[in-house]
Design a protein around this motif. Structure first.
Motif, PDB file in Angstrom:
ATOM      1  N   GLY A 103       0.769  -1.633  -0.091  1.00  0.00           N
ATOM      2  CA  GLY A 103       0.299  -0.041  -0.187  1.00  0.00           C
ATOM      3  C   GLY A 103       0.717   1.337  -0.291  1.00  0.00           C
ATOM      4  N   VAL A 104       2.026   1.460   0.747  1.00  0.00           N
ATOM      5  CA  VAL A 104       2.838   2.449   0.629  1.00  0.00           C
ATOM      6  C   VAL A 104       3.651   2.510  -0.417  1.00  0.00           C
ATOM      7  N   ILE A 105       3.619   1.784  -1.211  1.00  0.00           N
ATOM      8  CA  ILE A 105       4.409   1.361  -2.517  1.00  0.00           C
ATOM      9  C   ILE A 105       3.892   1.896  -3.992  1.00  0.00           C
ATOM     10  N   GLU A 106       3.034   1.631  -3.714  1.00  0.00           N
ATOM     11  CA  GLU A 106       1.416   1.695  -4.731  1.00  0.00           C
ATOM     12  C   GLU A 106       1.493   3.020  -5.591  1.00  0.00           C
ATOM     13  N   PRO A 107       0.959   4.045  -4.578  1.00  0.00           N
ATOM     14  CA  PRO A 107       1.050   5.040  -5.397  1.00  0.00           C
ATOM     15  C   PRO A 107       2.182   5.724  -6.067  1.00  0.00           C
ATOM     16  N   PHE A 108       3.776   5.397  -5.956  1.00  0.00           N
ATOM     17  CA  PHE A 108       4.556   5.304  -6.698  1.00  0.00           C
ATOM     18  C   PHE A 108       4.854   4.614  -7.661  1.00  0.00           C
ATOM     19  N   ARG A 109       4.012   4.120  -7.494  1.00  0.00           N
ATOM     20  CA  ARG A 109       4.002   2.777  -9.348  1.00  0.00           C
ATOM     21  C   ARG A 109       5.409   1.802  -8.999  1.00  0.00           C
ATOM     22  N   ALA A 110       5.497   1.485  -7.759  1.00  0.00           N
ATOM     23  CA  ALA A 110       7.441   0.782  -7.719  1.00  0.00           C
ATOM     24  C   ALA A 110       6.234  -0.867  -7.295  1.00  0.00           C
ATOM     25  N   LEU A 120      11.305  -8.076   1.195  1.00  0.00           N
ATOM     26  CA  LEU A 120      10.889  -7.429  -0.192  1.00  0.00           C
ATOM     27  C   LEU A 120      12.421  -7.000  -0.627  1.00  0.00           C
ATOM     28  N   VAL A 121      12.340  -6.740  -2.014  1.00  0.00           N
ATOM     29  CA  VAL A 121      13.336  -5.995  -2.935  1.00  0.00           C
ATOM     30  C   VAL A 121      12.201  -5.184  -3.597  1.00  0.00           C
ATOM     31  N   ILE A 122      12.217  -4.041  -3.999  1.00  0.00           N
ATOM     32  CA  ILE A 122      11.256  -3.662  -4.394  1.00  0.00           C
ATOM     33  C   ILE A 122      11.722  -2.050  -5.758  1.00  0.00           C
ATOM     34  N   GLN A 123      11.597  -2.625  -6.714  1.00  0.00           N
ATOM     35  CA  GLN A 123      11.833  -1.545  -7.966  1.00  0.00           C
ATOM     36  C   GLN A 123      11.359  -0.239  -8.160  1.00  0.00           C
ATOM     37  N   VAL A 124      11.869   0.737  -7.637  1.00  0.00           N
ATOM     38  CA  VAL A 124      10.989   1.904  -8.198  1.00  0.00           C
ATOM     39  C   VAL A 124      11.967   3.037  -9.182  1.00  0.00           C
ATOM     40  N   THR A 125      11.051   3.350 -10.176  1.00  0.00           N
ATOM     41  CA  THR A 125      11.779   4.557 -11.139  1.00  0.00           C
ATOM     42  C   THR A 125      11.336   6.082 -11.051  1.00  0.00           C
ATOM     43  N   GLU A 136      12.001   7.163   2.292  1.00  0.00           N
ATOM     44  CA  GLU A 136      11.595   7.935   3.466  1.00  0.00           C
ATOM     45  C   GLU A 136      10.637   6.796   4.166  1.00  0.00           C
ATOM     46  N   LEU A 137       9.767   6.939   3.182  1.00  0.00           N
ATOM     47  CA  LEU A 137       8.120   6.039   3.597  1.00  0.00           C
ATOM     48  C   LEU A 137       8.630   5.278   4.360  1.00  0.00           C
ATOM     49  N   LEU A 138       9.895   4.346   3.582  1.00  0.00           N
ATOM     50  CA  LEU A 138       9.561   2.626   3.821  1.00  0.00           C
ATOM     51  C   LEU A 138      11.246   2.197   4.815  1.00  0.00           C
TER      52      LEU A 138
END
Length: 167
Positions: A103-110, A120-125, A136-138
């Protein structure tokens, strides 16, 4: 002030080393540098992020243009270019908090690109500001590892609009 330079170079061995060495010898700091082959395999593009006032950046550009393998140096203005960076971030994530992290990463399209037993490994561009916000949120979940590519950028519009040199 943060500056982004796009440097078109011959795709030859040791060009990156010569560029980085020249910048370092003159006591300029490189915040990030990314290099990749262009649409023409004879050339590579370096995107260099540094800090400095306009005269400092002009000096760096002049010095870069003196290098034999440098074809063109262009300062990319924020409003006339597109910047992106890739972030991979490993976060402590026992099964009980995974839905919350999603839920935290969804708005960032991560995207979650790896699921471990407790992480978890999360990818963000995106632009660097967006990536800092995700970090900061994570942070409260426990960041275990971060890997960033550094900025890559390209000018907006067509080649003719930006008056690029012919290759």
């Amino acid at each position: 002030m943060r500056r982004v330079l796009s440097v078109l170079v011959n795709n030859q061995p040791r060009v990156l080393a010569r560029v980085a060495s020249m910048i370092g010898q003159r006591n300029f700091n490189i915040e990030s540098i990314s290099v990749g082959e262009t649409e023409n395999p004879a050339y590579s593009r370096m995107v260099i992020v540094t800090r400095g006032n306009p005269s400092t950046i002009a000096q760096i550009s002049k010095q870069l243009n003196k290098l034999i393998d440098v074809i063109q140096v262009e300062q990319l203005e924020k409003d006339q270019s597109v910047e992106r960076e890739l972030l991979l971030i490993k976060v402590a994530a026992p099964p009980s908090v995974r839905a919350e992290i999603t839920g935290v990463i969804e708005p960032f399209r991560a995207n979650i690109v790896d699921v471990g037993r407790q992480s978890l490994v999360i990818q963000v561009t995106g632009d660097p500001v967006k990536l800092e916000a995700v970090i900061e949120l994570l942070r409260p979940y426990g960041i275990q590892e971060v890997a960033r590519t550094g900025v890559t950028a390209i000018s907006r519009g067509s080649v003719s609009e930006n008056q690029m040199v012919s290759l």
